[in-house]
Design an enzyme around this catalytic site. Structure first.
Site, PDB file in Angstrom:
ATOM      1  N   ASN A  75       0.831  -1.203   0.000  1.00 31.78           N
ATOM      2  CA  ASN A  75       0.000   0.000   0.000  1.00 31.78           C
ATOM      3  C   ASN A  75       0.865   1.254   0.000  1.00 31.78           C
ATOM      4  OD1 ASN A  75      -2.769  -1.095   0.243  1.00 31.78           O
ATOM      5  ND2 ASN A  75      -2.034  -1.911   2.193  1.00 31.78           N
ATOM      6  N   HIS A 175     -11.998  -6.956   5.153  1.00 29.79           N
ATOM      7  CA  HIS A 175     -12.918  -5.888   4.729  1.00 29.79           C
ATOM      8  C   HIS A 175     -14.079  -5.749   5.692  1.00 29.79           C
ATOM      9  CE1 HIS A 175     -11.012  -5.585   0.719  1.00 29.79           C
ATOM     10  NE2 HIS A 175     -10.747  -6.864   0.927  1.00 29.79           N
ATOM     11  N   GLU A 224      -9.574   2.600   1.830  1.00 26.72           N
ATOM     12  CA  GLU A 224      -8.704   1.429   1.868  1.00 26.72           C
ATOM     13  C   GLU A 224      -7.696   1.458   3.015  1.00 26.72           C
ATOM     14  OE1 GLU A 224      -6.653  -0.302  -1.364  1.00 26.72           O
ATOM     15  OE2 GLU A 224      -8.187   0.249  -2.849  1.00 26.72           O
ATOM     16  N   CYS A 233     -11.928  -0.629  -5.435  1.00 27.55           N
ATOM     17  CA  CYS A 233     -11.255  -1.676  -4.656  1.00 27.55           C
ATOM     18  C   CYS A 233     -11.849  -3.017  -5.096  1.00 27.55           C
ATOM     19  CB  CYS A 233     -11.480  -1.449  -3.164  1.00 27.55           C
ATOM     20  SG  CYS A 233     -10.675  -2.676  -2.116  1.00 27.55           S
TER      21      CYS A 233
HETATM   22  N1  LIG Z   1      -5.574  -1.720   0.698  1.00 28.48           N
HETATM   23  C1  LIG Z   1      -5.729  -3.179   0.545  1.00 28.48           C
HETATM   24  C2  LIG Z   1      -4.858  -3.703  -0.612  1.00 28.48           C
HETATM   25  C3  LIG Z   1      -5.331  -3.186  -1.966  1.00 28.48           C
HETATM   26  C4  LIG Z   1      -6.705  -3.708  -2.296  1.00 28.48           C
HETATM   27  C5  LIG Z   1      -7.458  -2.969  -3.394  1.00 28.48           C
HETATM   28  N2  LIG Z   1      -6.776  -1.908  -4.054  1.00 28.48           N
HETATM   29  C6  LIG Z   1      -8.086  -3.934  -4.389  1.00 28.48           C
HETATM   30  O1  LIG Z   1      -8.259  -3.567  -5.566  1.00 28.48           O
HETATM   31  O2  LIG Z   1      -8.469  -5.052  -3.964  1.00 28.48           O
HETATM   32  C7  LIG Z   1      -5.326  -3.884   1.863  1.00 28.48           C
HETATM   33  O3  LIG Z   1      -4.490  -3.339   2.608  1.00 28.48           O
HETATM   34  O4  LIG Z   1      -5.857  -4.981   2.114  1.00 28.48           O
END
Ligand SMILES: N[C@H](CCC[C@H](N)C(=O)O)C(=O)O
Length: 291
Positions: A75, A175, A224, A233
């Site tokens: 990230n 999530h 995020e 996302c």
């Molecule tokens: N920030 C997320 C990773 C990127 C996920 C997102 N950009 C996607 O498209 O799934 C985490 O720390 O779990």
């Protein structure tokens, strides 16, 4: 950090943008520098600017955990995540279009397990990606998973003194899904970081607010983990549909409207657990070299 001459690609999936570094043949950023490197190059205004960095690295798995190649994502705050839906589409586009692996179906090693990517191409260039995001695993990092509705809703999370009902889902990464009447009313800059960093989530968590248009269509807004507001996302869209399907408010096939564009999510059941496919595109914006 001397990055002079380092080649990179800038890619995005629905505006969720990544710096892509091809380490398939040699390591370019030392392991103990990947975190600081990611923070530096993601910093908007002072460097390339992005939501994160993707490293293409050789397969390192054994047996069932062995794939064709390995995907790593950091990230913008330098934290390494288990998986990234928009990112794995960018990754797959890069390795297919640059002939690193020219197959229509590739098995990708991630910290969230092996992900199978089905590539649709035209004239030798990839256009569309259908990713098996795998089963919504339970127990990873002790994050409370999709609980039975009654049990979980009684355990609303207290955020800034307010009880918020949410469902947590893990698709390799964690999530929090909050269903709401209207995503336009959400004070994301307040609720996003408050939930991301809530003591209930020692690993922190990605945060999504979902407005149900119908059982086959939703609108969502994302904050995020490690990146803040993003235009889209992929793992988040998958988690929102899985949560809605589990709660009986969404069907299996759902069109997800994110600020940066749309994704198609299709839920499946396997061994009494829920999994999902995610379908969408990816874009290569430019290739660059650090000065
Ligand atoms: N920030 C997320 C990773 C990127 C996920 C997102 N950009 C996607 O498209 O799934 C985490 O720390 O779990």
């Amino acid at each position: 950090m001397n990055l002079e001459g380092l080649k990179f690609s800038k890619m995005h999936g629905l505006g969720n943008d990544y710096v892509v570094i091809d380490e398939s043949k040699e390591e370019l950023i030392a392991e103990n520098e990947k975190t600081d490197f990611s923070i530096e190059v993601c910093t908007k205004g002072f460097s390339i600017g992005a939501d994160g960095v993707i490293f293409i690295t050789p397969s390192s798995g054994e047996g069932e955990e062995k794939g064709d190649i390995r995907f790593r994502i950091f990230n913008a705050d330098g934290s390494e995540a288990e998986m990234c839906g928009n990112g794995i589409r960018c990754f797959s586009k890069f390795i297919y279009d640059y002939n690193i692996i020219k197959k229509d179906i590739i098995k990708v090693e991630t910290l969230g397990g092996i992900k199978t990517v089905e590539i649709t191409a035209e004239n030798g260039l990839s256009k569309l990606f259908r990713v098996d995001m795998g089963l919504s695993t339970f127990k990873t990092k002790n994050i409370p998973m999709i609980a039975e509705v009654d049990e979980f809703l009684e355990k609303d999370l207290i955020v800034n003194g307010e009880a918020i009902a949410m469902t947590t889902v893990n698709v390799g990464n964690p999530h929090a899904v909050i269903f709401t009447e209207n995503t336009e009313d959400i004070d994301l800059d307040n609720y996003g970081p408050a939930i991301e960093n809530h003591e209930a989530f020692p690993e922190r968590i990605n945060v999504h607010f979902v407005e149900i248009i119908s059982k086959n269509e939703i609108v969502m807004l994302t904050w995020e983990r490690g990146a803040g507001y993003t235009h889209a996302c992929g793992t988040g869209a998958t988690s929102c549909v899985l949560a809605g399907n589990k709660l009986g408010v969404l069907d299996n096939k759902v069109l997800v409207h994110l600020p940066g564009g749309d994704l198609e999510i299709e839920v499946y059941e396997k061994e009494n657990e829920l999994g999902a496919f995610m379908k969408g595109d990816a874009k290569l914006v430019f290739n660059g070299e650090m000065i």
